[in-house]
Design a protein around this motif. Structure first.
Motif, mmCIF file in Angstrom:
data_model
loop_
_atom_site.group_PDB
_atom_site.id
_atom_site.type_symbol
_atom_site.label_atom_id
_atom_site.label_comp_id
_atom_site.label_asym_id
_atom_site.label_seq_id
_atom_site.Cartn_x
_atom_site.Cartn_y
_atom_site.Cartn_z
ATOM 1 N N PHE A 159 0.844 -1.148 0.120
ATOM 2 C CA PHE A 159 -0.057 -0.054 0.127
ATOM 3 C C PHE A 159 1.116 1.351 -0.173
ATOM 4 O O PHE A 159 1.676 1.400 0.997
ATOM 5 N N THR A 162 0.064 4.696 3.409
ATOM 6 C CA THR A 162 0.277 3.670 4.548
ATOM 7 C C THR A 162 -0.948 3.504 5.498
ATOM 8 O O THR A 162 -1.154 2.648 6.112
ATOM 9 N N ASN A 164 -3.882 2.973 4.446
ATOM 10 C CA ASN A 164 -4.731 1.855 4.113
ATOM 11 C C ASN A 164 -4.011 0.538 4.561
ATOM 12 O O ASN A 164 -4.837 -0.348 4.958
ATOM 13 N N GLY A 167 -5.192 0.291 8.181
ATOM 14 C CA GLY A 167 -6.617 0.053 8.431
ATOM 15 C C GLY A 167 -6.742 -1.585 7.948
ATOM 16 O O GLY A 167 -7.619 -2.156 8.623
ATOM 17 N N ASP A 168 -6.032 -2.122 7.260
ATOM 18 C CA ASP A 168 -5.703 -3.477 6.830
ATOM 19 C C ASP A 168 -5.403 -4.206 7.971
ATOM 20 O O ASP A 168 -5.804 -5.359 8.464
ATOM 21 N N HIS A 389 -8.500 12.523 -0.978
ATOM 22 C CA HIS A 389 -8.829 11.699 0.240
ATOM 23 C C HIS A 389 -9.961 12.111 1.009
ATOM 24 O O HIS A 389 -10.324 13.342 1.253
ATOM 25 N N GLU A 391 -11.307 12.446 4.470
ATOM 26 C CA GLU A 391 -10.415 12.765 5.600
ATOM 27 C C GLU A 391 -11.425 13.320 6.886
ATOM 28 O O GLU A 391 -11.446 14.688 6.569
#
Lengths: 456, 456
Positions: A159, A162, A164, A167-168, A389, A391
């Motif tokens: 990713f 970062t 993302n 979040g993962d 984004h 946000e």
């Protein structure tokens, strides 16, 4: 016909970006890049208060620091807004592993925030490793019962953004203790949510499900996790011996948001909020997370005052308490705004580190976004090119859910953040003075644009 | 009619960006972000070779390192291209100042690169301070003769693009010794070209005018420069005592560019060059300047080979020698290309640090730029949004001037660069692994786009 006339009038009253706006952007930038006190403020916060977990004596000291620093910035008014917060206490903690299948070796680790400890006992049990929840879920209870489960999920370096990757991966921090306990595990070890090619373990909040036993949860830095992974793959029986005094204190603690305000000249009832969070985890110095956001918010007040810029709307800089494990400060702020029937036109959060700013994220309607983006070209010389984004931020989110306030967030470069986030390495020395200041510049410019034109 | 048909054919043959290109961008990114060896290569260069000024034994060791690292990346061919380079030697150096008007205190300093020393003597003379050339030029010779002139010009922090601040300030590094010597000064001290809020002195090349006496030139870090400024302003007579063994060696030294090449499958005669410089100044580790560019260039070869990507055009990664004080490597490369009548379609330089990449700069015609910018949207997910700068580089500039080759340069975030550029603090630890790799990703993607479509 009436409607058409109104639309026509609306068009007429629409704000037009002028050369004067461009000059104001430059003025703000020059003032902050050359005369900002935010870097020095951050030094004082990091080096004299240090880390400051909600409810702790250090957090109380941070409130005093914030109150003083905010007053020095010269707003019209400074006040403390009460918020009752949880107080999680770490105490002593240790983890020993038989990494080569033989003798126990003490390893570097950190308990996850909110984790329960071992209640004065030492837990001694075999380690089983799983790659992810899928692999864990496929295990029978018999394979898990009485074991320490090592969730070896890797932060995905592929990713580019970062957050993302975070979040993962972060579901393993929040969800693995209760998932493991449900199958009878006695403790959980996770690979940190870390992009770092190093051995800093990352803390951060975990969450227990109510009906499930609260088992201890610890995190390893990437290097130690690599060693444990290799040990588990060797086929040898790997043992863990762990103890921790971690616990949540029984009572909530009275704490505060620190708020500074410049009264608007034309529309004092319209409020624009900008803030970061004053609490931090209890390791490192909370420099990027989120001392940076605090000193940037204070800096906006200082810069407006130093420049004699008189905003049409009221501007509030808020140092929120308890973002990390409760968001009680953010809730208190929104609750107060609601009970007083305040008219907030925008809330902005800066809690993604004091790195070089690259954009502004929005959580608002397209029409509102378009109003702000009228100024897009003015941001080009400041390297602010990314408006793609969504946000907001956890401290301002209650403003959206409870009052429908549009949100925005500063978007700094994110490549280094998850190397140091929630670690002992989140220290003053890892904040660059120009990057920090430039973030404050962009926030001040954003506030100026919205204060000048409103946001409908 | 014929012309129209040709135009029509040209249109037909124009490259169309496809979903496959987007997938290739992603493949390149995943390979480099997850499997790159560039960070480890940089560690080895910094920690086993260290700094490596042209002509020195360390530079020779760096060539060996580069040759080995390039071969390990797996190109079709690796060779060393000779270049005779100057060898500037620092030796011992010291500066004492009477900062409080009384006793001499030893201060942290660095001689400027290419500076002459004191020839075995100690220079002992009063210091006069000037703010800038304007103030200096207004001084009568009598005020300068026999003095040490302190050029106290500050790096302008109000420039957001720090290379503009550098461009503004660097004339004091290059021009002050000869300007001062012309009026009879015995030595020059400058405030470093530094954005740092610290005391690292910055070296970097100075230049003597031929007919003017070569006097020693030293730089102070910002903190020491602040002290000297305060001392000079106090009205007391401030004395300097300095000595240095610096000198340019009498003979040129045989050194080399290191070149790795992947042969193009369809147009092997069309060459795309990418490179950074292998030499560095003789303090620090030359990590950002420009170990980063070297390992990124090598990484492109490795990634193409690892992915089995077969470029239509020939790709060359070049580690240029002697960028810092002579550009002899860059000249040798262009001279060789010219003498062999090679067809270079693009030369790319990465010499602005291994920071988070933000854009690509171009020094080429608009039509060529437009061809590359067809891929603009594909770069959005990688944060590459800034294509507004004119950017080439000193090592590839001879390709432009001698052969008319279009140039491009990687544009990383520039906020931190002039804190550490040319200092003892330009070390491996100040390079972030993700930022470094992401730069290599963008360079590899750029090369792929040009290799696929050509550049006319």
């Amino acid at each position: 016909m009436k409607i058409r006339l109104l639309s026509f009038l609306a068009l007429l009253s629409a704000y037009t970006v002028t050369a004067q706006d461009s000059l104001t952007f430059r003025k703000i930038s020059n003032e902050i890049m050359m005369h900002s006190t935010c870097y020095e403020n951050l030094r004082v916060l990091c080096k004299t208060v240090g880390n400051r977990i909600s409810g702790s004596p250090a957090a109380a000291k941070a409130v005093e620091w914030g109150n003083k620093a905010m007053k020095e910035a010269g707003p019209d008014r400074v006040w403390l807004q009460p918020a009752d917060v949880p107080y999680w206490y770490r105490g002593k903690e240790s983890l020993y592993l038989t990494l080569d299948g033989g003798a126990y070796q003490k390893v570097t680790m950190t308990s996850l925030g909110n984790s329960e400890g071992t209640g004065g006992k030492v837990i001694n049990a075999p380690v089983i490793m799983v790659r992810d929840f899928d692999e864990f879920n496929a295990l029978p209870e018999s394979a898990v019962r009485g074991k320490v489960v090592f969730f070896n999920y890797r932060f995905r370096q592929d990713f580019i953004f970062t957050f993302n990757g975070y979040g993962d991966a972060v579901k393993y921090r929040g969800g693995s203790p209760s998932a493991a306990a449900k199958k009878g595990a006695v403790a959980v070890i996770i690979r940190s949510m870390s992009t770092g090619e190093d051995d800093f373990p990352h803390t951060g909040g975990t969450h227990y499900k109510d009906s499930i036993k609260k088992i201890p949860a610890m995190a390893l830095g990437n290097k130690t996790a690599d060693k444990l992974e290799a040990a588990c793959k060797s086929g040898k029986r790997i043992m863990a011996k762990l103890s921790s005094e971690c616990h949540m204190m029984p009572d909530m603690v009275r704490s505060y948001n620190v708020i500074g305000e410049i009264k608007g000249t034309e529309h004092p009832e319209r409020i624009i909020t900008v803030g970061g969070h004053l609490d931090s985890w209890d390791i490192g110095e909370g420099a990027q997370d989120d001392g940076a956001g605090c000193v940037q918010s204070i800096e906006i007040i200082r810069a407006f005052k130093a420049l004699g810029l008189k905003p049409k709307c009221t501007i509030r800089a808020v140092l929120f308490m308890n973002e990390e494990n409760g968001q009680k400060g953010g809730q208190a702020y929104a609750d107060s705004a609601k009970s007083k029937n305040e008219h907030h036109i925008l809330a902005i959060e800066t809690d993604a580190g004091g790195f070089s700013p690259r954009g502004i994220g929005f959580e608002m309607g397209q029409a509102q976004k378009d109003q702000i983006l009228k100024f897009k070209d003015l941001w080009q010389p400041y390297g602010i090119l990314d408006f793609s984004h969504d946000e907001g931020g956890s401290d301002i989110d209650p403003m959206r859910t409870k009052l429908g306030v549009p949100l925005a967030g500063l978007l700094p470069d994110c490549q280094r953040y998850f190397d140091i986030h929630h670690t002992g390495n989140d220290i003053f020395e890892n904040v660059n003075h120009r990057e920090l200041k430039l973030g404050a510049v962009v926030l001040a410019q954003l506030i100026w644009t919205v204060s000048e034109q409103g946001l409908n």
